[in-house]
Design a protein around this motif. Structure first.
Motif, PDB file in Angstrom:
ATOM      1  N   SER A  96      12.050  -2.111  -4.304  1.00 23.50           N
ATOM      2  CA  SER A  96      12.149  -1.920  -2.860  1.00 23.50           C
ATOM      3  C   SER A  96      10.807  -1.576  -2.224  1.00 23.50           C
ATOM      4  O   SER A  96      10.697  -1.478  -1.009  1.00 23.50           O
ATOM      5  CB  SER A  96      13.142  -0.784  -2.552  1.00 23.50           C
ATOM      6  OG  SER A  96      12.589   0.476  -2.914  1.00 23.50           O
ATOM      7  N   LYS A  98       7.027  -2.489  -1.273  1.00 25.68           N
ATOM      8  CA  LYS A  98       6.231  -3.686  -1.038  1.00 25.68           C
ATOM      9  C   LYS A  98       4.987  -3.373  -0.211  1.00 25.68           C
ATOM     10  O   LYS A  98       4.902  -2.331   0.434  1.00 25.68           O
ATOM     11  CB  LYS A  98       7.067  -4.742  -0.297  1.00 25.68           C
ATOM     12  CG  LYS A  98       8.378  -5.116  -0.987  1.00 25.68           C
ATOM     13  CD  LYS A  98       9.219  -6.031  -0.114  1.00 25.68           C
ATOM     14  CE  LYS A  98      10.566  -6.333  -0.767  1.00 25.68           C
ATOM     15  NZ  LYS A  98      11.422  -7.170   0.104  1.00 25.68           N
ATOM     16  N   SER A  99       4.039  -4.294  -0.233  1.00 27.24           N
ATOM     17  CA  SER A  99       2.837  -4.188   0.596  1.00 27.24           C
ATOM     18  C   SER A  99       2.418  -5.582   1.023  1.00 27.24           C
ATOM     19  O   SER A  99       2.584  -6.549   0.260  1.00 27.24           O
ATOM     20  CB  SER A  99       1.698  -3.517  -0.170  1.00 27.24           C
ATOM     21  OG  SER A  99       0.491  -3.574   0.570  1.00 27.24           O
ATOM     22  N   ASP A 100       1.881  -5.693   2.243  1.00 31.31           N
ATOM     23  CA  ASP A 100       1.405  -6.995   2.700  1.00 31.31           C
ATOM     24  C   ASP A 100       0.109  -7.392   2.015  1.00 31.31           C
ATOM     25  O   ASP A 100      -0.299  -8.541   2.066  1.00 31.31           O
ATOM     26  CB  ASP A 100       1.240  -7.003   4.225  1.00 31.31           C
ATOM     27  CG  ASP A 100       0.155  -6.031   4.696  1.00 31.31           C
ATOM     28  OD1 ASP A 100      -0.129  -5.052   3.962  1.00 31.31           O
ATOM     29  OD2 ASP A 100      -0.388  -6.240   5.795  1.00 31.31           O
ATOM     30  N   PRO A 102      -1.483  -7.230  -1.783  1.00 31.65           N
ATOM     31  CA  PRO A 102      -1.200  -6.891  -3.187  1.00 31.65           C
ATOM     32  C   PRO A 102      -2.095  -5.787  -3.735  1.00 31.65           C
ATOM     33  O   PRO A 102      -1.645  -4.958  -4.529  1.00 31.65           O
ATOM     34  CB  PRO A 102      -1.444  -8.220  -3.917  1.00 31.65           C
ATOM     35  CG  PRO A 102      -1.194  -9.266  -2.878  1.00 31.65           C
ATOM     36  CD  PRO A 102      -1.696  -8.673  -1.592  1.00 31.65           C
ATOM     37  N   LYS A 105      -0.685  -2.258  -3.085  1.00 33.84           N
ATOM     38  CA  LYS A 105       0.629  -1.835  -3.573  1.00 33.84           C
ATOM     39  C   LYS A 105       0.576  -0.561  -4.410  1.00 33.84           C
ATOM     40  O   LYS A 105       1.504   0.263  -4.350  1.00 33.84           O
ATOM     41  CB  LYS A 105       1.297  -2.949  -4.365  1.00 33.84           C
ATOM     42  CG  LYS A 105       2.677  -2.522  -4.859  1.00 33.84           C
ATOM     43  CD  LYS A 105       3.645  -3.621  -4.959  1.00 33.84           C
ATOM     44  CE  LYS A 105       5.039  -3.133  -5.350  1.00 33.84           C
ATOM     45  NZ  LYS A 105       5.069  -2.242  -6.511  1.00 33.84           N
ATOM     46  N   GLU A 191       6.350  -1.139   2.773  1.00 33.75           N
ATOM     47  CA  GLU A 191       7.800  -1.039   2.960  1.00 33.75           C
ATOM     48  C   GLU A 191       8.400  -0.322   1.760  1.00 33.75           C
ATOM     49  O   GLU A 191       7.993  -0.541   0.621  1.00 33.75           O
ATOM     50  CB  GLU A 191       8.414  -2.424   3.103  1.00 33.75           C
ATOM     51  CG  GLU A 191       9.918  -2.422   3.314  1.00 33.75           C
ATOM     52  CD  GLU A 191      10.491  -3.824   3.478  1.00 33.75           C
ATOM     53  OE1 GLU A 191      11.628  -4.051   3.035  1.00 33.75           O
ATOM     54  OE2 GLU A 191       9.772  -4.687   4.037  1.00 33.75           O
ATOM     55  N   GLN A 192       9.362   0.557   2.027  1.00 30.57           N
ATOM     56  CA  GLN A 192      10.068   1.245   0.956  1.00 30.57           C
ATOM     57  C   GLN A 192      11.522   1.395   1.353  1.00 30.57           C
ATOM     58  O   GLN A 192      11.836   1.982   2.382  1.00 30.57           O
ATOM     59  CB  GLN A 192       9.448   2.614   0.678  1.00 30.57           C
ATOM     60  CG  GLN A 192       9.895   3.246  -0.630  1.00 30.57           C
ATOM     61  CD  GLN A 192      11.092   4.151  -0.480  1.00 30.57           C
ATOM     62  OE1 GLN A 192      11.179   4.901   0.480  1.00 30.57           O
ATOM     63  NE2 GLN A 192      12.003   4.073  -1.405  1.00 30.57           N
TER      64      GLN A 192
END
Length: 271
Positions: A96, A98-100, A102, A105, A191-192
């Motif tokens: 769950s 994520k990062s825009d 890599p 992250k 995002e988490q």
């Protein structure tokens, strides 16, 4: 700013640490016999760098969860903080997060208390800084005790992930996080569990101790034009084959300093 959306660990830390520990353990301000004093020096004075001719560190043997539990912080180890174990409800689902970008992250993982790399074992601790006036009259009503607990909601809350690695895994995990801190200085989106966050800046912050140490200050944008950035702290400290990451937030919006007493107390237990 929807600060209850910052991190599940932080929210759970508030609910458990500030209400259960603060109210239930009020008056337990006497330090444990073997507790390090707040601000006491840790084993290392600074982040150590490889020196020319210095003997290479031996490959580490990963500890078990049971062994890590003995080394992890416990209530009474830090006189100015209350400490509790993490629970399943505090654990973020790795998929769950994520990062825009890599390369950024690892920072989102650290902000979600997800261990770096592939540790052999890891445990989670939560620590909340005690308010200056935290004692509650033992004869106070439940309502008065609850009010005292709610008054601690803006206290800095730290989620610590303590992880043990085989071989050079701890060094590699530290390097991954250190590289992300440099590469993502200009910010990134993350995002988490479906919750969005926009980190506008990642700045290096001084943290010392252990074999390697580094800290960062992260600014997260508010939801609207009138909302101020939320300022958070992140730190990573390696001691041999063990890596500890510390993520600190405040539901008040700004964290002014790294949780130095927590970091030093953990390093003292690592030996």
């Amino acid at each position: 700013m929807r600060r209850t959306d910052l991190r599940r660990t932080a929210v759970a830390a508030v609910a458990v640490a500030s209400l259960t520990l603060l109210v239930g353990a009020c008056g337990a301000d006497k330090p444990a016999a073997d507790a390090p004093a707040a601000g006491a020096p840790s084993g290392g004075a600074s982040a150590k760098q490889e020196e020319p001719g210095k003997q290479e560190e031996p490959a580490a043997k990963a500890l078990s969860v049971a062994e890590l539990e003995k080394l992890a912080l416990a209530q009474g180890d830090v006189t100015t903080y209350m400490v509790t174990k993490g629970t399943k409800a505090d654990e973020a689902v790795a998929g769950s997060v994520k990062s825009d970008k890599p390369e950024c992250k690892p920072l989102v993982d650290a902000l979600s208390a997800i261990p770096m790399g592939q540790p052999g074992a890891h445990v989670l601790r939560k620590a909340i800084e005690k308010p200056a006036k935290m004692k509650v009259d033992p004869g106070a009503s439940a309502e008065e005790k609850a009010k005292a607990g709610l008054g601690a909601l803006t206290q800095p809350i730290t989620a610590e992930r303590l992880a043990s690695y085989e071989g050079k895994g701890a060094q590699e995990a530290f390097a991954t996080l250190e590289k992300a801190g440099k590469s993502c200085a200009g910010g990134f989106n993350g995002e988490q569990d479906g919750e969005k966050l926009k980190i506008t800046k990642v700045a290096p912050d001084t943290v010392t101790g252990g074999d390697q140490a580094q800290g960062w200050t992260l600014s997260m944008a508010g939801d609207g034009p009138d909302e101020q950035d939320v300022v958070m702290k992140l730190a990573a400290v390696r001691k041999g084959g063990t890596l500890a990451t510390f993520y600190t937030i405040s539901l008040g919006g700004t964290v002014k300093a790294q949780p130095t007493p927590v970091i030093e107390a953990q390093l003292k237990k690592l030996g």
